[in-house]
Design an enzyme around this catalytic site. Structure first.
Site, PDB file in Angstrom:
ATOM      1  N   ARG A  79      54.234  32.566  30.371  1.00 36.45           N
ATOM      2  CA  ARG A  79      54.458  33.795  29.918  1.00 36.45           C
ATOM      3  C   ARG A  79      55.659  34.227  30.832  1.00 36.45           C
ATOM      4  O   ARG A  79      55.457  34.311  32.082  1.00 36.45           O
ATOM      5  CB  ARG A  79      53.307  34.749  29.938  1.00 36.45           C
ATOM      6  CG  ARG A  79      53.830  36.234  29.980  1.00 36.45           C
ATOM      7  CD  ARG A  79      52.226  37.012  29.886  1.00 36.45           C
ATOM      8  NE  ARG A  79      52.898  38.525  29.845  1.00 36.45           N
ATOM      9  CZ  ARG A  79      52.697  39.245  30.700  1.00 36.45           C
ATOM     10  NH1 ARG A  79      52.389  38.979  32.128  1.00 36.45           N
ATOM     11  NH2 ARG A  79      53.204  40.512  30.629  1.00 36.45           N
ATOM     12  N   HIS A 123      59.955  43.773  31.111  1.00 35.31           N
ATOM     13  CA  HIS A 123      59.209  43.800  32.350  1.00 35.31           C
ATOM     14  C   HIS A 123      59.768  44.562  33.479  1.00 35.31           C
ATOM     15  O   HIS A 123      60.263  43.860  34.623  1.00 35.31           O
ATOM     16  CB  HIS A 123      58.772  42.102  32.729  1.00 35.31           C
ATOM     17  CG  HIS A 123      57.353  42.333  33.829  1.00 35.31           C
ATOM     18  ND1 HIS A 123      56.522  41.245  33.408  1.00 35.31           N
ATOM     19  CD2 HIS A 123      57.097  42.750  34.936  1.00 35.31           C
ATOM     20  CE1 HIS A 123      55.740  41.436  34.615  1.00 35.31           C
ATOM     21  NE2 HIS A 123      55.973  42.454  35.520  1.00 35.31           N
ATOM     22  N   TYR A 295      43.563  42.928  38.208  1.00 36.28           N
ATOM     23  CA  TYR A 295      43.805  42.326  39.384  1.00 36.28           C
ATOM     24  C   TYR A 295      42.523  42.989  40.235  1.00 36.28           C
ATOM     25  O   TYR A 295      42.046  42.265  41.125  1.00 36.28           O
ATOM     26  CB  TYR A 295      45.028  43.118  40.167  1.00 36.28           C
ATOM     27  CG  TYR A 295      46.341  42.294  39.651  1.00 36.28           C
ATOM     28  CD1 TYR A 295      46.641  41.209  40.362  1.00 36.28           C
ATOM     29  CD2 TYR A 295      46.809  42.698  38.723  1.00 36.28           C
ATOM     30  CE1 TYR A 295      47.760  40.304  39.769  1.00 36.28           C
ATOM     31  CE2 TYR A 295      48.085  42.017  37.914  1.00 36.28           C
ATOM     32  CZ  TYR A 295      48.212  40.852  38.795  1.00 36.28           C
ATOM     33  OH  TYR A 295      49.396  40.101  38.280  1.00 36.28           O
TER      34      TYR A 295
HETATM   35  C1  GBH Z   1      51.639  43.269  38.136  1.00 36.77           C
HETATM   36  O1  GBH Z   1      51.379  44.682  38.412  1.00 36.77           O
HETATM   37  C2  GBH Z   1      52.958  43.005  37.749  1.00 36.77           C
HETATM   38  O2  GBH Z   1      52.834  42.974  36.211  1.00 36.77           O
HETATM   39  C3  GBH Z   1      53.577  41.865  38.097  1.00 36.77           C
HETATM   40  O3  GBH Z   1      54.887  41.939  37.996  1.00 36.77           O
HETATM   41  C4  GBH Z   1      53.160  41.963  39.886  1.00 36.77           C
HETATM   42  O4  GBH Z   1      53.869  40.967  40.580  1.00 36.77           O
HETATM   43  C5  GBH Z   1      51.625  41.646  39.815  1.00 36.77           C
HETATM   44  O5  GBH Z   1      51.088  42.502  39.025  1.00 36.77           O
HETATM   45  C6  GBH Z   1      51.147  41.712  41.192  1.00 36.77           C
HETATM   46  O6  GBH Z   1      51.288  42.923  41.841  1.00 36.77           O
HETATM   47  O7  GBH Z   1      44.170  49.448  45.008  1.00 36.77           O
HETATM   48  O8  GBH Z   1      45.157  51.635  43.988  1.00 36.77           O
HETATM   49  O9  GBH Z   1      46.566  50.146  45.172  1.00 36.77           O
HETATM   50  C7  GBH Z   1      50.224  45.028  39.194  1.00 36.77           C
HETATM   51  C8  GBH Z   1      49.436  46.318  38.682  1.00 36.77           C
HETATM   52  C9  GBH Z   1      48.490  48.301  39.525  1.00 36.77           C
HETATM   53  C10 GBH Z   1      47.802  46.313  40.149  1.00 36.77           C
HETATM   54  C11 GBH Z   1      48.243  49.085  40.457  1.00 36.77           C
HETATM   55  C12 GBH Z   1      46.924  47.042  41.386  1.00 36.77           C
HETATM   56  C13 GBH Z   1      46.674  49.089  42.482  1.00 36.77           C
HETATM   57  C14 GBH Z   1      45.474  49.571  42.961  1.00 36.77           C
HETATM   58  N1  GBH Z   1      48.778  47.023  39.638  1.00 36.77           N
HETATM   59  N2  GBH Z   1      46.839  48.413  41.231  1.00 36.77           N
HETATM   60  S1  GBH Z   1      45.476  50.361  44.326  1.00 36.77           S
END
Ligand code: GBH
Length: 451
Positions: A79, A123, A295
């Site tokens: 991807r 993206h 995540y």
């Molecule tokens: C993704 O976003 C992206 O698609 C990617 O490009 C990036 O490299 C990868 O993840 C790693 O970061 O504990 O309140 O801070 C991640 C989306 C949204 C995941 C916010 C974690 C944070 C929660 N993120 N979340 S907090």
């Protein structure tokens, strides 16, 4: 012989993911236009250590050897995302044949090595020329996006079996328009809902274009993070509901149900617009699949001062956290998938990203890089995924984030998510222990997870 309990269904699709600005480098090569990330990364103070995507993993020039790394893992799918401004330097109008050709060559290289391409159209790296015309705040962007998508479908749909319109629109609006830590770096509560709405109009317009010009599969990718209440007080329960609506439903609801959850008006108050009812026909286009990036989770507590949610995440003591500060919580992956099915129906799903950043030890003299925390994260999340399938979720595949250590957006190169370690001084790639586990997972279709 008993059947190993963690074997995945036959035909389960195993892959890994990256995105254009995070790995490609050469952002202006061969006639490409600048993207908002190119601009943002060159704005003093925006990036940790002043890092930029100027070189990143140099994938634009090393894509052939990177495909060999994928092959060594046994990946069935890869991807990647397309940098819109490589193909359309001004975002609309003129096509840059050399930019298009890069993605065409990448796709051919993947196919020659038996790896199915999975292309994401957006993206986060919007052409800067479109930001100058209002970017996601301009309603015309739905048409700009559909025209760009059509160019890509006509060029590559004969060879690309799976497409996504957007990656994580929530991050674009929360980071790019509300809190400003990501490009284009705005902090404006009136803008965020408008950008969100236009993202989903664009996604819908892209899907419509696909029905006219494509013949395989298209979907959209959301970041989903389950929200659990800190206590069962009415305040904490309401805060949890708001946090859940804001992150997990603000985009999926208009796409899959054709409406917004009522909590959004409660959250944004005077900044929540009345959107034209017709728009929801456009946002609510049938998808062939949904991609979920998972995540972590959040435990949520009421906080009257936290804008806009009046809710804050509470860090869990005595739990493992990754280097980005995210709790390792694999049960959340199972919960996310079962919730998604229950709310939106039996749509084919992919995990389009899942992974973890940990500080890695240096590559040892014998070439080994042991990353037990990432390996453990991977193992736990794959088992949790298997639980979701056992619970009846229609899960088609999994893409690990990420193939390579790369530019973690405004955190620069300080956070490493790769299965392959990248030495950014030499561009040397080294498989981590997690890469070796993943190769065994793919080879045994999950059977190795029984050990
Ligand atoms: C993704 O976003 C992206 O698609 C990617 O490009 C990036 O490299 C990868 O993840 C790693 O970061 O504990 O309140 O801070 C991640 C989306 C949204 C995941 C916010 C974690 C944070 C929660 N993120 N979340 S907090």
């Amino acid at each position: 012989m008993t059947r190993p309990s963690f074997r995945f269904p036959d035909g389960f699709h195993w892959g890994a993911a990256t995105s254009a600005y995070q790995i490609e480098g050469s952002p202006l090569a061969d006639g490409a236009g600048p993207s908002i990330w190119q601009r943002f990364a060159h704005t003093p103070g925006m990036m940790v250590n002043g890092d930029t995507g100027d070189v990143a993993c140099d994938h634009y020039r090393r894509y052939k050897s990177d495909v060999q790394l994928m092959k060594a893992l046994g990946l069935q799918g890869y991807r990647f995302s397309i940098n819109w401004a490589r193909v359309l330097p001004e975002g609309t109008g003129r096509v840059n044949p050399k930019g298009l050709d890069f993605y065409s060559r990448l796709v051919d290289e993947l196919l020659e090595n038996g790896i199915a391409p999975n292309a994401t159209l957006f993206h986060w790296d919007l052409p800067a020329a479109l930001d100058d015309r209002g970017g996601w705040l301009n309603r015309d962007i739905a048409h700009w996006f559909a025209d760009y998508a059509e160019v890509m479908f006509k060029a590559l749909d004969d060879r690309v079996p799976r497409w996504s319109t957007l990656n994580e629109p929530w991050v674009v609006t929360d980071g790019g328009y509300l809190h400003g830590a990501l490009a284009p770096g705005h902090r404006n509560k009136f803008e965020a809902p408008i950008a969100a709405h236009n993202l989903m109009r664009a996604s819908g317009a892209g899907i419509q274009a696909y029905r006219a010009h494509g013949k395989h599969e298209i979907g959209v990718v959301f970041n989903i993070e389950p929200k659990y209440p800190y206590s069962d007080s009415a305040e904490d329960l309401a805060a949890t509901r708001r946090a859940h609506a804001y992150m997990n439903q603000q985009f999926a609801d208009p796409a899959l149900l054709g409406s917004y959850p009522p909590e959004l008006k409660e959250i944004f108050g005077e900044a929540w617009p009345d959107f034209p009812a017709d728009d929801f026909e456009l946002t609510n286009q049938p998808v062939d699949f949904v991609g979920i990036n998972y995540y972590t989770r959040a435990v949520v507590k009421h906080d009257a001062n936290a804008y806009p949610l009046r809710a804050v995440p509470v860090r869990q003591p005595n739990k493992t956290h990754t280097e980005t500060g995210w709790e390792v919580f694999e049960q959340g992956l199972t919960d996310t998938l079962t919730w998604f099915k229950q709310r939106y129906g039996d749509i084919p799903l992919f995990i389009t990203e899942n992974g973890s950043a940990f500080y890695d030890p240096p590559v040892a003299e014998n070439g080994v890089l042991d990353d037990p925390l990432r390996t453990n994260y991977l193992r736990k999340h794959l088992r949790a995924l298997h639980d979701a399938i056992a619970a009846g979720v229609n899960l088609k595949g999994y893409y690990a984030w990420s193939l390579l250590d790369n530019l973690e957006w405004s955190l620069g190169f300080s956070k490493r998510f790769g299965l392959y370690h990248v030495d950014f001084a030499t561009q040397q790639r080294t498989p981590k222990a997690s890469a070796k586990l993943y190769a065994q997972v793919i080879e045994s279709n999950g059977g190795v997870l029984d050990e």
